[in-house]
Design a protein around this motif. Structure first.
Motif, PDB file in Angstrom:
ATOM      1  N   PRO A 211      47.189  87.544  23.987  1.00 54.87           N
ATOM      2  CA  PRO A 211      46.078  87.483  25.080  1.00 54.87           C
ATOM      3  C   PRO A 211      45.849  86.770  25.634  1.00 54.87           C
ATOM      4  N   ALA A 212      45.607  85.094  25.487  1.00 51.54           N
ATOM      5  CA  ALA A 212      45.619  84.637  26.685  1.00 51.54           C
ATOM      6  C   ALA A 212      45.955  85.430  28.016  1.00 51.54           C
ATOM      7  N   GLY A 213      44.430  84.591  29.323  1.00 56.58           N
ATOM      8  CA  GLY A 213      44.786  85.036  30.483  1.00 56.58           C
ATOM      9  C   GLY A 213      44.185  87.406  30.844  1.00 56.58           C
ATOM     10  N   GLN A 214      44.187  87.041  29.376  1.00 54.72           N
ATOM     11  CA  GLN A 214      44.349  88.957  29.928  1.00 54.72           C
ATOM     12  C   GLN A 214      42.587  89.038  29.768  1.00 54.72           C
ATOM     13  N   GLY A 215      42.969  90.103  30.291  1.00 58.20           N
ATOM     14  CA  GLY A 215      41.689  90.934  30.100  1.00 58.20           C
ATOM     15  C   GLY A 215      40.933  91.869  29.800  1.00 58.20           C
ATOM     16  N   ILE A 216      39.681  92.551  28.982  1.00 56.25           N
ATOM     17  CA  ILE A 216      39.712  92.934  27.700  1.00 56.25           C
ATOM     18  C   ILE A 216      40.025  94.580  28.228  1.00 56.25           C
ATOM     19  N   GLU A 217      40.242  94.764  28.691  1.00 58.13           N
ATOM     20  CA  GLU A 217      41.523  96.061  28.903  1.00 58.13           C
ATOM     21  C   GLU A 217      42.523  95.916  27.964  1.00 58.13           C
ATOM     22  N   ALA A 218      43.552  94.456  28.396  1.00 59.26           N
ATOM     23  CA  ALA A 218      44.755  94.403  27.433  1.00 59.26           C
ATOM     24  C   ALA A 218      44.459  94.025  26.027  1.00 59.26           C
ATOM     25  N   VAL A 219      43.513  93.270  26.211  1.00 54.18           N
ATOM     26  CA  VAL A 219      43.443  92.650  24.233  1.00 54.18           C
ATOM     27  C   VAL A 219      42.392  93.532  23.717  1.00 54.18           C
ATOM     28  N   ARG A 220      42.516  94.701  24.053  1.00 52.10           N
ATOM     29  CA  ARG A 220      41.956  95.828  22.812  1.00 52.10           C
ATOM     30  C   ARG A 220      42.944  96.580  21.967  1.00 52.10           C
ATOM     31  N   PRO A 221      43.671  96.621  23.161  1.00 50.38           N
ATOM     32  CA  PRO A 221      45.018  97.213  22.645  1.00 50.38           C
ATOM     33  C   PRO A 221      45.223  96.544  21.421  1.00 50.38           C
ATOM     34  N   ILE A 222      45.704  94.857  21.444  1.00 51.19           N
ATOM     35  CA  ILE A 222      45.743  93.576  20.685  1.00 51.19           C
ATOM     36  C   ILE A 222      45.586  93.913  19.569  1.00 51.19           C
ATOM     37  N   ARG A 223      44.132  93.718  19.507  1.00 54.32           N
ATOM     38  CA  ARG A 223      42.905  93.713  18.094  1.00 54.32           C
ATOM     39  C   ARG A 223      42.810  94.626  17.446  1.00 54.32           C
ATOM     40  N   ASP A 224      43.427  96.411  18.289  1.00 59.39           N
ATOM     41  CA  ASP A 224      43.237  97.674  17.203  1.00 59.39           C
ATOM     42  C   ASP A 224      45.183  97.226  16.549  1.00 59.39           C
ATOM     43  N   GLU A 225      45.757  97.012  16.989  1.00 61.00           N
ATOM     44  CA  GLU A 225      47.357  96.708  16.703  1.00 61.00           C
ATOM     45  C   GLU A 225      46.606  95.577  15.255  1.00 61.00           C
ATOM     46  N   ILE A 226      46.557  94.471  15.754  1.00 59.14           N
ATOM     47  CA  ILE A 226      46.020  93.330  14.657  1.00 59.14           C
ATOM     48  C   ILE A 226      45.225  94.088  13.746  1.00 59.14           C
ATOM     49  N   ARG A 227      44.203  94.474  14.072  1.00 60.00           N
ATOM     50  CA  ARG A 227      43.596  94.965  12.475  1.00 60.00           C
ATOM     51  C   ARG A 227      44.294  96.431  11.570  1.00 60.00           C
ATOM     52  N   ARG A 228      45.503  97.411  12.406  1.00 59.13           N
ATOM     53  CA  ARG A 228      46.167  98.047  11.494  1.00 59.13           C
ATOM     54  C   ARG A 228      46.684  97.296  10.669  1.00 59.13           C
ATOM     55  N   ARG A 229      47.125  96.048  11.153  1.00 59.06           N
ATOM     56  CA  ARG A 229      48.248  95.126  10.615  1.00 59.06           C
ATOM     57  C   ARG A 229      47.393  94.928   8.989  1.00 59.06           C
ATOM     58  N   VAL A 230      46.022  94.196   9.590  1.00 53.79           N
ATOM     59  CA  VAL A 230      45.442  93.174   8.469  1.00 53.79           C
ATOM     60  C   VAL A 230      44.789  94.392   7.004  1.00 53.79           C
ATOM     61  N   GLU A 231      44.515  96.049   8.194  1.00 52.60           N
ATOM     62  CA  GLU A 231      44.487  96.998   6.502  1.00 52.60           C
ATOM     63  C   GLU A 231      45.893  97.708   5.739  1.00 52.60           C
ATOM     64  N   ALA A 232      47.077  97.518   6.585  1.00 52.87           N
ATOM     65  CA  ALA A 232      48.165  97.428   5.713  1.00 52.87           C
ATOM     66  C   ALA A 232      48.597  96.006   4.571  1.00 52.87           C
ATOM     67  N   LEU A 233      48.012  94.517   5.333  1.00 53.90           N
ATOM     68  CA  LEU A 233      48.484  93.888   4.523  1.00 53.90           C
ATOM     69  C   LEU A 233      47.211  93.711   3.567  1.00 53.90           C
ATOM     70  N   LEU A 234      45.236  94.067   3.239  1.00 52.42           N
ATOM     71  CA  LEU A 234      44.933  93.724   2.876  1.00 52.42           C
ATOM     72  C   LEU A 234      45.614  95.169   1.772  1.00 52.42           C
ATOM     73  N   ALA A 235      45.795  96.394   1.766  1.00 53.65           N
ATOM     74  CA  ALA A 235      46.345  97.601   0.918  1.00 53.65           C
ATOM     75  C   ALA A 235      47.250  97.109   0.611  1.00 53.65           C
ATOM     76  N   ASP A 236      47.759  95.791   1.064  1.00 58.24           N
ATOM     77  CA  ASP A 236      49.276  95.255   0.079  1.00 58.24           C
ATOM     78  C   ASP A 236      49.032  94.515  -1.204  1.00 58.24           C
ATOM     79  N   LEU A 237      48.012  94.035  -0.787  1.00 61.86           N
ATOM     80  CA  LEU A 237      47.557  92.609  -2.204  1.00 61.86           C
ATOM     81  C   LEU A 237      46.937  93.424  -3.124  1.00 61.86           C
TER      82      LEU A 237
END
Length: 132
Positions: free
Chosen positions: A104-130
């Protein structure tokens, strides 16, 4: 079972790893110990990452990028790297995952939102696995 410790690592510990740590802390509460660090930590957390997380009701503004230490890796049960390549230490016997995510470095909010949303998806999957 004891509380698992998850360590999120990226180079500057200012964007991806901070967002992931913020989500895991928010979603898991005290069920998981959360650490984040960087091999070359920035002076402060990326302001756009802070804004993107604030849209989700998660405040990471007070977080401070931390230097990755061998002890942090040794105490973690799960180590998740995000684009740090060979800069991150490796210890046998740990569970490792490498999450390939845009920086996300140097990116605007429109570019960072999809990165954030993918991180949330992966964190939710990790939490379910744990949780098993």
């Amino acid at each position: 079972m004891s509380t698992p410790t998850v360590l999120f690592v990226c180079v500057h510990n200012a964007g991806r790893s901070q967002m992931a740590a913020g989500y895991l802390q928010h979603l898991a509460g005290d069920r998981v110990a959360v650490l984040s660090a960087g091999s070359q930590p920035a002076d402060q957390v990326n302001a756009v990452a802070v804004a993107a997380m604030a849209e989700e009701g998660i405040d990471i503004a007070s977080e401070q990028p931390q230097l990755l230490s061998d002890s942090a890796v040794q105490e973690a049960d799960v180590v998740i790297t995000m684009g740090c390549g060979d800069a991150c230490p490796f210890y046998p016997g740990k569970r490792y995952e490498d999450w390939v995510l845009d920086d996300p470095a140097g990116q605007g909010i429109e570019a960072v939102r999809p990165i954030r949303d993918e991180i949330r998806r992966r964190v939710e999957a990790l939490l379910a696995d744990l949780a098993g």
